[in-house]
Design a protein around this motif. Structure first.
Motif, short mmCIF file in Angstrom:
data_model
loop_
_atom_site.label_atom_id
_atom_site.label_comp_id
_atom_site.label_asym_id
_atom_site.label_seq_id
_atom_site.Cartn_x
_atom_site.Cartn_y
_atom_site.Cartn_z
N GLN A 1 -20.99 64.56 101.13
CA GLN A 1 -19.86 65.36 101.63
C GLN A 1 -20.17 66.07 102.94
O GLN A 1 -19.34 66.09 103.85
CB GLN A 1 -19.45 66.39 100.57
CG GLN A 1 -18.80 65.74 99.37
CD GLN A 1 -18.10 66.74 98.47
OE1 GLN A 1 -17.78 67.85 98.89
NE2 GLN A 1 -17.85 66.34 97.24
N LYS B 1 -10.69 54.69 107.19
CA LYS B 1 -10.91 54.25 105.82
C LYS B 1 -10.67 52.75 105.72
O LYS B 1 -9.62 52.26 106.12
CB LYS B 1 -9.96 55.01 104.89
CG LYS B 1 -10.00 54.58 103.44
CD LYS B 1 -9.09 55.44 102.58
CE LYS B 1 -7.63 55.08 102.68
NZ LYS B 1 -7.31 53.72 102.20
N GLU C 1 -6.55 55.69 98.07
CA GLU C 1 -6.45 57.09 98.52
C GLU C 1 -6.84 58.07 97.43
O GLU C 1 -7.07 59.24 97.70
CB GLU C 1 -5.02 57.37 99.01
CG GLU C 1 -4.70 56.57 100.27
CD GLU C 1 -3.58 57.17 101.09
OE1 GLU C 1 -2.78 57.95 100.53
OE2 GLU C 1 -3.51 56.85 102.29
N LYS C 2 -6.89 57.59 96.16
CA LYS C 2 -7.20 58.53 95.08
C LYS C 2 -8.69 58.75 94.88
O LYS C 2 -9.11 59.48 93.99
CB LYS C 2 -6.52 58.10 93.78
CG LYS C 2 -6.69 56.65 93.37
CD LYS C 2 -5.94 56.37 92.06
CE LYS C 2 -6.11 54.95 91.58
NZ LYS C 2 -5.07 54.03 92.03
N PRO D 1 -12.13 60.51 95.28
CA PRO D 1 -12.35 61.95 95.50
C PRO D 1 -12.61 62.34 96.96
O PRO D 1 -12.03 63.31 97.46
CB PRO D 1 -13.57 62.27 94.62
CG PRO D 1 -13.53 61.24 93.55
CD PRO D 1 -12.90 60.00 94.13
N VAL E 1 -11.73 60.90 99.71
CA VAL E 1 -10.52 60.75 100.54
C VAL E 1 -9.56 61.91 100.25
O VAL E 1 -8.98 62.49 101.16
CB VAL E 1 -9.84 59.38 100.29
CG1 VAL E 1 -8.56 59.26 101.11
CG2 VAL E 1 -10.79 58.23 100.61
N LYS E 2 -9.42 62.26 98.98
CA LYS E 2 -8.57 63.40 98.60
C LYS E 2 -9.03 64.67 99.31
O LYS E 2 -8.23 65.43 99.83
CB LYS E 2 -8.62 63.62 97.08
CG LYS E 2 -7.71 62.71 96.28
CD LYS E 2 -7.77 63.12 94.83
CE LYS E 2 -6.64 62.53 94.03
NZ LYS E 2 -6.87 62.69 92.59
N LYS E 3 -10.38 64.88 99.30
CA LYS E 3 -10.92 66.10 99.95
C LYS E 3 -10.61 66.12 101.45
O LYS E 3 -10.28 67.14 102.02
CB LYS E 3 -12.44 66.17 99.73
CG LYS E 3 -12.84 66.57 98.32
CD LYS E 3 -14.20 67.29 98.31
CE LYS E 3 -14.49 67.94 96.97
NZ LYS E 3 -15.15 67.02 96.03
N ILE F 1 -8.12 64.66 102.99
CA ILE F 1 -6.68 64.89 103.20
C ILE F 1 -6.36 66.38 102.97
O ILE F 1 -5.61 66.98 103.75
CB ILE F 1 -5.85 63.96 102.28
CG1 ILE F 1 -6.01 62.50 102.76
CG2 ILE F 1 -4.37 64.34 102.29
CD1 ILE F 1 -5.51 61.44 101.81
N GLU F 2 -6.96 66.97 101.93
CA GLU F 2 -6.77 68.42 101.68
C GLU F 2 -7.22 69.24 102.88
O GLU F 2 -6.60 70.24 103.24
CB GLU F 2 -7.60 68.86 100.46
CG GLU F 2 -6.89 68.66 99.13
CD GLU F 2 -7.88 68.74 97.95
OE1 GLU F 2 -8.89 69.48 98.07
OE2 GLU F 2 -7.63 68.07 96.92
N GLU G 1 1.29 53.66 92.40
CA GLU G 1 1.83 54.34 91.21
C GLU G 1 2.77 53.44 90.40
O GLU G 1 3.70 53.93 89.75
CB GLU G 1 2.61 55.63 91.59
CG GLU G 1 1.73 56.81 91.93
CD GLU G 1 1.48 56.92 93.43
OE1 GLU G 1 2.46 56.92 94.19
OE2 GLU G 1 0.31 57.00 93.81
#
Length: 443
Positions: free
Chosen positions: A56, A67, A73-74, A76, A78-80, A82-83, A186
């Motif tokens: 990280q 990417k 995208e789900k 972890p 990548v989520k961080k 984007i956040e 989804e």
């Protein structure tokens, strides 16, 4: 500027090379192993990398992240990112601003590789200085680093299009849209359709969108959404003042008050879906002002794509056909539709949310036996168990091909068209297709 590249494969390493050349501080991180040939490229270019982990502290300080398309995208990390508001983009988005070349972007659930290869073949045969990239061949970013081409033909997956912000192709093609990769969307088909249509979102009045006017998903989207691009439809059933169509066994392409005609039987590719691919590619050739004689010659000598309805061998008057590239139901629909002899069908693999009902009438009409080649074949057995006389499960390609040979008689065909991804038993669809060809040659 710090560029972090997630994924040390073809697109990742190509992006790293371009980033380094443009003065970025580059770091490549792969959660799996990086292949030795790519490691050597990174080391010789003095690019820092890590494998089998995402550290990280070395990633979250990025100014921009490229990417690789295979990473969801789900994940972890990548989520961080984007956040934190770090832009996460695709190779195409990163590389496009560094070239003045015209790009032709091609997407679709099926037919995109054939259409990409045929378009490239048409332009290259005409003597254009053209590159080939995207989801196919050499990394687009790496080619841009050398920047020697005037134009590029790019095969674009929905995953690559998810990662664009400003990129626009001068000419876009959408071959068709059918449910695929729903596990990444989804299980919502509309999300996937919207993803594909991103190819036209930045196009202007000076750009072109070539699309299948017989495709319900595309035509519905165009009715409900706006694109500024000039529309060039193609169809097997309708005719147009501007567009491509089939009439009296001729392919007609009308663009900018000019008409191109060619007998469909002179076109090397066979099958209705390939007529569509030919219309799309020819529309590009016309827009790029390639001479009619050159287009005709290229359409009549095009060899097709490996692992796509590829005739392998005829043994004891039984034709073996490799369609390993059919990784979804729609692709297999085209394959079965083009069969004109009793068929032993080899099917199965990793299911991406398939609905096999679409194939029911074709299976009833054409398939005499089914060989399931997958770890979990329950859905296929439930769908077709009562429809065909013979259903067999195997777990390797040699058994599949030997069993197929037993079930055939003169005048039959054996078709490998899995309708599924390959990752349960094979490295990828190429590995699956090559194993099939090897097994057939061993008979």
């Amino acid at each position: 500027m710090r560029l972090v590249v997630l994924g040390g494969g073809e697109s990742g390493v190509g992006t790293a090379i371009l980033g380094k050349k443009k003065g970025y501080d580059v770091f490549v991180s792969d959660f799996g192993k990086i292949k030795n040939n790519y490691k050597e490229v990174l080391i010789s270019n003095g690019i820092d990398w890590e494998e089998e982990r995402h550290t990280q502290g070395l990633i979250l300080n990025a100014d921009v992240v490229m990417k690789s398309p295979g990473i969801p995208e789900k994940v972890p990390i990548v989520k961080k990112l984007i956040e934190k508001g770090v832009p996460v983009i695709s190779e195409i988005e990163f590389a496009a601003p560094f070239t003045k070349a015209v790009t032709i972007g091609i997407t679709g659930s099926n037919g995109k590789t054939t259409t990409t290869m045929l378009t490239y073949h048409l332009l290259k045969s005409a003597g254009l200085n053209v590159g080939l990239g995207g989801n196919i061949g050499k990394s687009f970013a790496e080619q841009v680093a050398d920047d020697t081409y005037d134009s590029y033909v790019l095969e674009l997956s929905s995953f690559q299009l998810d990662g664009i912000v400003d990129y626009k192709p001068h000419i876009a093609i959408i071959t068709n849209i059918s449910p695929d990769h729903l596990d990444r969307y989804e299980y919502n088909y509309q999300n996937y359709i919207n993803s594909k249509m991103r190819i036209t979102m930045n196009q202007t009045e000076d750009d072109y969108l070539i699309y299948d006017a017989d495709d319900e998903a595309i035509t519905a989207w165009l009715e409900n959404n706006k694109t500024k691009a000039k529309l060039i439809p193609f169809s097997l059933t309708k005719t147009f003042n501007e567009g491509a169509f089939i009439q009296n066994n001729k392919m007609e392409v009308k663009i900018n008050q000019d008409e191109f005609l060619m007998e469909t039987e002179s076109i090397a590719l066979e099958g209705k879906h390939n007529m569509k691919n030919a219309m799309a590619a020819t529309s590009v050739a016309k827009l790029m002002q390639i001479r009619k004689a050159t287009i005709r010659e290229s359409l009549s000598n095009f060899q097709g794509v490996e692992h796509r309805l590829e005739k392998v061998l005829k043994i004891q008057n039984v034709q073996y056909i490799n369609d390993s590239k059919a990784t979804n139901v729609n692709a297999t629909f085209f394959a079965l539709d083009s069969m004109n002899m009793p068929t032993v069908w080899i099917v199965g693999g990793v299911d991406k949310g398939n609905d096999y009902n679409e194939l029911m009438s074709l299976v009833r009409e054409k398939v005499k036996a089914i060989i399931c080649l997958g770890v979990d074949n329950k859905k296929i057995i439930d769908a077709f168990g009562n429809v065909v006389d013979m259903m067999v499960e195997v777990t390797n390609m040699n058994d599949a091909v030997r069993m197929a040979q037993r079930l055939t008689e003169k005048g039959d065909a054996v078709l490998l068209s899995p309708a599924c991804a390959s990752f349960d038993l094979f490295e990828n669809y190429e590995d699956r297709g090559n194993q099939f060809k090897q097994a057939v040659h061993n008979l």
